[in-house]
Scaffold this active site. Sequence first.
Site, PDB file in Angstrom:
ATOM      1  N   ARG B 122      58.967 -28.321  45.176  1.00  0.00           N
ATOM      2  CA  ARG B 122      59.113 -28.624  46.603  1.00  0.00           C
ATOM      3  C   ARG B 122      57.790 -29.159  47.153  1.00  0.00           C
ATOM      4  O   ARG B 122      57.133 -28.520  47.971  1.00  0.00           O
ATOM      5  CB  ARG B 122      59.608 -27.388  47.342  1.00  0.00           C
ATOM      6  CG  ARG B 122      61.014 -27.030  46.846  1.00  0.00           C
ATOM      7  CD  ARG B 122      61.778 -26.154  47.784  1.00  0.00           C
ATOM      8  NE  ARG B 122      63.165 -26.613  47.873  1.00  0.00           N
ATOM      9  CZ  ARG B 122      64.120 -25.951  48.521  1.00  0.00           C
ATOM     10  NH1 ARG B 122      63.843 -24.826  49.133  1.00  0.00           N
ATOM     11  NH2 ARG B 122      65.347 -26.425  48.562  1.00  0.00           N
ATOM     12  N   GLN B 127      60.308 -34.733  47.759  1.00  0.00           N
ATOM     13  CA  GLN B 127      61.321 -34.406  48.775  1.00  0.00           C
ATOM     14  C   GLN B 127      62.567 -35.267  48.648  1.00  0.00           C
ATOM     15  O   GLN B 127      63.685 -34.799  48.816  1.00  0.00           O
ATOM     16  CB  GLN B 127      60.733 -34.584  50.173  1.00  0.00           C
ATOM     17  CG  GLN B 127      60.045 -33.338  50.700  1.00  0.00           C
ATOM     18  CD  GLN B 127      59.591 -33.513  52.129  1.00  0.00           C
ATOM     19  OE1 GLN B 127      59.717 -34.586  52.716  1.00  0.00           O
ATOM     20  NE2 GLN B 127      59.053 -32.452  52.703  1.00  0.00           N
ATOM     21  N   ASP B 130      65.053 -33.914  46.150  1.00  0.00           N
ATOM     22  CA  ASP B 130      65.349 -32.480  46.275  1.00  0.00           C
ATOM     23  C   ASP B 130      66.852 -32.256  46.496  1.00  0.00           C
ATOM     24  O   ASP B 130      67.342 -32.249  47.621  1.00  0.00           O
ATOM     25  CB  ASP B 130      64.515 -31.922  47.437  1.00  0.00           C
ATOM     26  CG  ASP B 130      64.675 -30.425  47.612  1.00  0.00           C
ATOM     27  OD1 ASP B 130      65.564 -29.825  46.965  1.00  0.00           O
ATOM     28  OD2 ASP B 130      63.916 -29.846  48.409  1.00  0.00           O
ATOM     29  N   SER B 133      67.914 -29.194  48.776  1.00  0.00           N
ATOM     30  CA  SER B 133      67.869 -29.434  50.218  1.00  0.00           C
ATOM     31  C   SER B 133      68.984 -30.354  50.668  1.00  0.00           C
ATOM     32  O   SER B 133      69.646 -30.098  51.677  1.00  0.00           O
ATOM     33  CB  SER B 133      66.521 -30.050  50.612  1.00  0.00           C
ATOM     34  OG  SER B 133      65.508 -29.095  50.509  1.00  0.00           O
ATOM     35  N   TYR B 230      55.573 -18.586  54.511  1.00  0.00           N
ATOM     36  CA  TYR B 230      56.165 -17.916  53.353  1.00  0.00           C
ATOM     37  C   TYR B 230      56.526 -16.464  53.635  1.00  0.00           C
ATOM     38  O   TYR B 230      55.918 -15.797  54.469  1.00  0.00           O
ATOM     39  CB  TYR B 230      55.249 -18.052  52.141  1.00  0.00           C
ATOM     40  CG  TYR B 230      55.262 -19.467  51.652  1.00  0.00           C
ATOM     41  CD1 TYR B 230      56.272 -19.909  50.808  1.00  0.00           C
ATOM     42  CD2 TYR B 230      54.345 -20.384  52.125  1.00  0.00           C
ATOM     43  CE1 TYR B 230      56.341 -21.226  50.421  1.00  0.00           C
ATOM     44  CE2 TYR B 230      54.396 -21.705  51.741  1.00  0.00           C
ATOM     45  CZ  TYR B 230      55.396 -22.133  50.889  1.00  0.00           C
ATOM     46  OH  TYR B 230      55.472 -23.444  50.516  1.00  0.00           O
TER      47      TYR B 230
END
Lengths: 381, 381
Positions: B122, B127, B130, B133, B230
């Site tokens: 990631r 991106q 991905d 996602s 996170y």
Amino acid sequence: MRIAVAKEVDAAEPRVALTPDAVKKLAGLGGEIVVETGAGLRAGATDEAYKETGATIVGSRAEALKDADVLLAVRRPQPGGLDGLKSGAVVLAVMDPYGKADEIGALAKSGAALFAMELMPRITRAQVMDVLSSQANLAGYRAVIDAAAEFGRAFPQMMTAAGTVPPAKAFVMGAGVAGLQAIATARRLGAQVSATDVRPAAKEQVASLGAKFVAVEDDEFRQAETAGGYAKEMSAEYKKKQAELVASHISKQDIVITTALIPGRPAPRLVTTEMVKSMKPGSVVVDLAVERGGNVEGAKPDEVVEVAGVKIVGHVNWAGRLAASSSALYAKNLSAFLETMIDKETKSLKVNWDDELVKATALTRDGAVIHPILKPADAPA
Amino acid sequence: MRIAVAKEVDAAEPRVALTPDAVKKLAGLGGEIVVETGAGLRAGATDEAYKETGATIVGSRAEALKDADVLLAVRRPQPGGLDGLKSGAVVLAVMDPYGKADEIGALAKSGAALFAMELMPRITRAQVMDVLSSQANLAGYRAVIDAAAEFGRAFPQMMTAAGTVPPAKAFVMGAGVAGLQAIATARRLGAQVSATDVRPAAKEQVASLGAKFVAVEDDEFRQAETAGGYAKEMSAEYKKKQAELVASHISKQDIVITTALIPGRPAPRLVTTEMVKSMKPGSVVVDLAVERGGNVEGAKPDEVVEVAGVKIVGHVNWAGRLAASSSALYAKNLSAFLETMIDKETKSLKVNWDDELVKATALTRDGAVIHPILKPADAPA
């Protein structure tokens, strides 16, 4: 004044005529409300909820109707479905009276006064009792939800790292109550929405919801546009040009929703198989009028038909697919009408037969059919 | 450089790995694209559409794979599913590798290099590749559409002549990509939306979409909130208070959507049967994680289960329920990754085995399994 609510007999009808909220209101007006067990279950209303707002739950339809002054229903009761009511009782329901003189004549013999809620005049005072509007509004919302559920793409434009998902193009045919709510809902979901209506005056309403009005905007259109809200017959030449424009517009749409109903007549045909085939595979056509013969060629009641990769969605009872919301509004419509029939002082039933709302909706009285639409005048010679 | 696309073998998989738009791009990079007939049909892509953008349509999987340098797929091919590919061919798919060392070992023997798209790092550069996602985003949208389709009420507040329909209350658990899109879609549809996440830092993202963040906002929370994106392990005491708050919140919701997935592990349990039973009859719980064991107690794959009048919706392959949009984004993810393996000058395949994206995703090479997650290190002793 005993008010009965029974489970709808037709299995295709999940709505209920009175919801717990409305029980409270009618109890306040002197009603003693008796509900058949489970009557509201499919509309999210449990027996407990009815009890909490003051209703009595009984085990059967017969117990609910026994000696009742009023029966509230969604659909016209079936033959024998009024047994037990007091003589002269009032029955409020969507009676679906057109061409049903025999069925209604049979029910008349019970002595009950049947009122067809869908014949309520569209005047300001009666707006709160307008079941056609309250149910059409939810049908319009539901048409978009069902279109989105059948559609293999997203409605909104989505900007993602992997690229842009384009917005769906949705076209709503008929800008009445259902059509306007369909436009609003499709817009909410992010579609690019257009709409059309035989009334040029609908352009302003459509535009106010952020949708594009699709019409041949020539001189004839502009004159009709300012002539007021009611449908004016357009010339044959205009209709032809407009039909060509609409056909070409449909070929570029992902979603088409049709909402054209004419009371007492079959629904007008708006979309032909040829138009359906002109759409991209994966497109969705939703026919809100399928129960009345359909606006879309090939639509089938309660089926999702696929034609050249295009899905034609033909659910019946669209409002019933949102049974909790539609029952809540329907119950408000009925209680508002019933309230006009209740003498506030004696807290008992007192129908004013001279009231224009009563005159417009009463089908039967004292054993006889009394409404002009049920008279044999327009029977075949 | 021959690039093959075959029909997905699993009948539960309507997506296709390459759409006509992406064909155009790969052809521009020197690809000769061969597509099995009907491969894109369930995703709205006809054979004709593929031909128009430069692909060749063949009659069978064997013909598509014959002498191909690349195979693009949605799901990991089945045993023998790589027969015909050139030795050393590249295979891009969602490989579902966890605990599947045997299956992947067998495929390795074909000599193909298998890449697991879901292991893509990631990082900014990746991106556009991905798949987690791109598919989660559409799953989040679809969860709301399915909730609305199962719900007996309308999502938006509606002011009507007969009274107001209140807005639906929707609660989204997990504010990752799917959760954020679910929040956005439920808001679009007019629901009153709240959300929660184990990461206090998610509060800001949730609030920016106009939803309420549900959390015990004590000192511990406020410290964690500013500590970055996170997940930070919260204290046992905090977790207990938060669980109580969430349970009480759920009891007031109409719609709950759960989106918590942990790669390679069973989904965490977020909603117990007790919580489901605390909701009003007619409420809807949507479990996006049902395929991985489920966030919701009682959820069943591909079923709508009813518990105390509450529907638990457990479709699998949520992105597949929007096969046209999800295939389009998935195809872009795959072609972007494949582009990094193509030598622009010779227009032929040239995998850079030192590239961090290749290292992170390559499961097999030259007949051997090479990825650490498939090594027997964490096998039972």
